[in-house]
Structures are given as C-alpha cells and as structure tokens.
Design a protein around this motif. Structure first.
Motif, short mmCIF file in Angstrom:
data_model
loop_
_atom_site.label_atom_id
_atom_site.label_comp_id
_atom_site.label_asym_id
_atom_site.label_seq_id
_atom_site.Cartn_x
_atom_site.Cartn_y
_atom_site.Cartn_z
N ALA A 31 51.66 64.34 22.53
CA ALA A 31 51.38 64.94 23.85
C ALA A 31 51.20 63.77 24.82
CB ALA A 31 50.12 65.79 23.79
N TRP A 32 52.07 63.71 25.83
CA TRP A 32 52.19 62.53 26.70
C TRP A 32 51.84 62.89 28.14
CZ3 TRP A 32 52.96 57.41 27.09
CH2 TRP A 32 53.66 56.87 28.15
N ALA A 33 50.83 62.24 28.68
CA ALA A 33 50.48 62.41 30.09
C ALA A 33 51.19 61.30 30.86
CB ALA A 33 48.97 62.32 30.28
N GLY A 34 52.38 61.63 31.39
CA GLY A 34 53.26 60.62 31.97
C GLY A 34 52.67 59.89 33.16
N GLU A 35 51.90 60.61 34.01
CA GLU A 35 51.39 59.95 35.22
C GLU A 35 50.40 58.85 34.86
OE1 GLU A 35 49.25 63.11 37.49
OE2 GLU A 35 49.36 64.11 35.55
N HIS A 36 49.78 58.94 33.68
CA HIS A 36 48.84 57.90 33.23
C HIS A 36 49.43 57.04 32.11
CE1 HIS A 36 45.88 59.94 35.66
NE2 HIS A 36 46.08 61.06 35.00
N ARG A 37 50.66 57.36 31.71
CA ARG A 37 51.31 56.68 30.57
C ARG A 37 50.37 56.65 29.36
NH1 ARG A 37 54.98 51.72 33.00
NH2 ARG A 37 56.48 53.06 34.02
N LEU A 38 49.88 57.83 29.03
CA LEU A 38 48.83 57.93 28.02
C LEU A 38 49.18 59.01 27.00
CD1 LEU A 38 45.97 56.67 27.65
CD2 LEU A 38 45.07 58.65 28.89
N VAL A 39 49.08 58.67 25.71
CA VAL A 39 49.24 59.67 24.65
C VAL A 39 47.87 60.30 24.40
CG1 VAL A 39 49.82 60.06 22.22
CG2 VAL A 39 51.16 58.44 23.57
N LEU A 40 47.78 61.62 24.60
CA LEU A 40 46.49 62.30 24.46
C LEU A 40 46.28 62.90 23.08
CD1 LEU A 40 46.22 64.10 27.92
CD2 LEU A 40 45.27 61.91 27.22
N GLY A 41 47.34 62.97 22.29
CA GLY A 41 47.20 63.52 20.94
C GLY A 41 48.51 63.43 20.19
N GLN A 42 48.42 63.45 18.87
CA GLN A 42 49.64 63.46 18.06
C GLN A 42 49.39 64.23 16.77
OE1 GLN A 42 50.49 59.25 17.40
NE2 GLN A 42 49.41 59.27 15.45
N GLU A 43 50.46 64.73 16.19
CA GLU A 43 50.38 65.50 14.95
C GLU A 43 51.53 65.07 14.06
OE1 GLU A 43 48.39 68.10 12.55
OE2 GLU A 43 47.83 67.88 14.66
N LYS A 44 51.25 64.84 12.80
CA LYS A 44 52.26 64.37 11.85
C LYS A 44 52.85 65.56 11.09
CE LYS A 44 50.64 62.78 7.92
NZ LYS A 44 50.04 61.95 6.86
N VAL A 45 54.18 65.57 10.93
CA VAL A 45 54.84 66.58 10.09
C VAL A 45 55.87 65.90 9.21
CG1 VAL A 45 54.48 68.67 11.46
CG2 VAL A 45 56.34 67.17 12.05
N ALA A 46 56.25 66.60 8.14
CA ALA A 46 57.13 65.98 7.14
C ALA A 46 58.54 65.74 7.67
CB ALA A 46 57.18 66.84 5.89
N SER A 47 59.01 66.55 8.61
CA SER A 47 60.36 66.35 9.15
C SER A 47 60.46 67.05 10.49
CB SER A 47 61.42 66.92 8.19
OG SER A 47 61.36 68.32 8.18
N LYS A 48 61.55 66.73 11.22
CA LYS A 48 61.75 67.28 12.57
C LYS A 48 61.76 68.82 12.55
CE LYS A 48 63.19 66.41 16.94
NZ LYS A 48 62.32 65.75 17.92
N SER A 49 62.25 69.40 11.46
CA SER A 49 62.35 70.86 11.39
C SER A 49 60.98 71.54 11.36
CB SER A 49 63.18 71.28 10.18
OG SER A 49 62.56 70.81 9.00
#
Length: 252
Positions: A31-49
């Motif tokens: 989750a990217w807040a572009g105006e602040h160039r800041l990643v606010l969160g991320q989640e890992k998954v086994a594959s793109k699908s």
C-alpha cells in the motif's frame, strides 16, 4: 486528487521462485502513499495469483477514512469495495475480465456512448515518448444491471491511453468503478497517480536494489529484506542532492 490516495499493487520477487517449479515466486502486495513516497503496509503471498486474498487483509489493517484507495489488480470485487466503504474510504477499482458479464456490459456500453460523455485529455511528453490519456466518465448507471449490488457506486470510468515511442503507436483501454462523483480531470489524475507505485516504488526497487535478482527465500527472509529495501528507498528519497539514486546508495 484533493483527498489522500493509497495505491495498492503486487510485485513478484522473481528470483525467489524455486528451480523446476512452475511458480512465479513470492509476491508482496504493498500500500503506497505516493504523495509522501511512503509504504504504509505490505502483505506476503505465495504467488501473484493469490493477490486477491492478500489485499483485503492489507486493507483491514489500514486507516482508510477520507482516502481514495486505487487498486489495479484482480481485486475488483464487491467485497473489497464494501470493506473500503465500511472503513469510511473511497474506491477506484480497475474492472477486469474476471467480472464476466459486468465487464462485457461496461466495455460495450462505454465504447458505444463515449462520444456523448464528458471527457478530459492529458498529454505527457518525455524521453522520446508522447502519451495521451483520455478519461470518459459515465454517471447514468441505471442501465448497468450488474452494478446494483456494488456499494455506493456512482461512476464508471474509461481511460484510453495512446503511447507513441519513436513513431510506434500503442493503445490501451482501462475501465474503473468508483463511489466518488468526480470530474473526468480528477479521475484522470487519480489513475495517473496510481501508477506512481510502479514508477516510484517498483521500478526503483529493481533498478537501484536489483530486487528481482535477490534469491533469499528461507523463512521470512524475503519479506524482511523487502521491508528493509523499502525503508532504505524512503531514506534515499529524502536526500536533497542532484545525484542519481544509485549514486546516493553508494555514497551512503
């Protein structure tokens, strides 16, 4: 756009795929807040699908009030729209073929009626490239039967992008749903803003940190290193000099 915008998208760490297995490798949804160039969160998954399972988990952990959440993934689903609206946010979701009849209905009708719709045109020049984006907005949704169950949906949006590079022209049409009643210019800006996650985050992770070549995959290693790279990138963005990002990294 006037309100803050949160861009959600997945990126595959290609070198984490195990040899001999038909898998794309670990996927990290950010989750990217572009105006602040800041990643606010991320989640890992086994594959793109598996992106569509990670996105609601990520959204549930974020403060979304008065935020426009844009997602260009396989996550254009009523449940995600409901989650965003419940959390007092707003959505701009890319409509993909996985929506079946709704996708067919929207694409056919928008192509038939776009000449009568309000439109905004934006032209970008740079590096031998000319890109024109026309944004059409449909506000009369009574003819879209399958939209009735979508929470607070107010607009269907078509963005036609024409790109010319060294005389070669390519065209692409993208369709979106939103619960906001914005102007074509505002939606055109929000769609352009969404791609900041590709241009200002994913591109730098590959070009500056060579993320696609990182082979760490034991335990939580890949996710931990992905987090550290994002933190480092945020620090590099804060350096106020005329050096390239690669040079800044080496100088550090």
């Amino acid at each position: 756009p006037m309100m803050s915008q949160l861009n959600v998208d997945g990126k595959v760490l290609r070198a984490t795929a195990k040899a001999g297995q038909n898998k794309s490798g670990l996927c990290i949804v950010s989750a990217w807040a572009g105006e602040h160039r800041l990643v606010l969160g991320q989640e890992k998954v086994a594959s793109k699908s598996n992106e569509k399972t990670a996105i609601p988990e990520l959204l549930a952990r974020l403060e979304l009030a008065n935020t426009l959440v844009s997602i260009d993934a396989i996550a254009c689903e009523q449940s995600n729209a409901e989650l965003i609206v419940e959390r007092k946010g707003h959505y701009l979701l890319a409509l993909k073929k996985n929506q079946g009849l709704l996708y067919e209905q929207v694409t056919q009708r928008m192509q038939q009626t776009k000449s009568q719709l309000p439109v905004d045109e934006h032209i970008d020049f740079g590096s031998g490239r000319i890109e024109t984006r026309r944004c059409y907005v449909e506000s009369k949704l009574s003819l879209y039967d399958d939209l009735r169950d979508w929470p607070a949906c107010q607009r269907v949006i078509l963005v036609e992008a024409t790109r010319e590079i060294n005389g070669v022209i390519s065209q692409q049409s993208r369709y979106y749903l939103s619960d906001l009643g914005l102007s074509p210019a505002a939606f055109n800006s929000a769609v352009r803003h969404h791609w900041g996650i590709e241009n200002q985050l994913h591109w730098y992770l590959d070009m500056v940190f060579h993320e696609d070549q990182q082979r760490v995959r034991v335990g939580n290693g890949a996710e931990n290193f992905a987090t550290v790279r994002k933190l480092a990138l945020q620090l590099l963005h804060r350096v106020d000099d005329k050096e390239s990002m690669k040079s800044r990294r080496k100088l550090g």
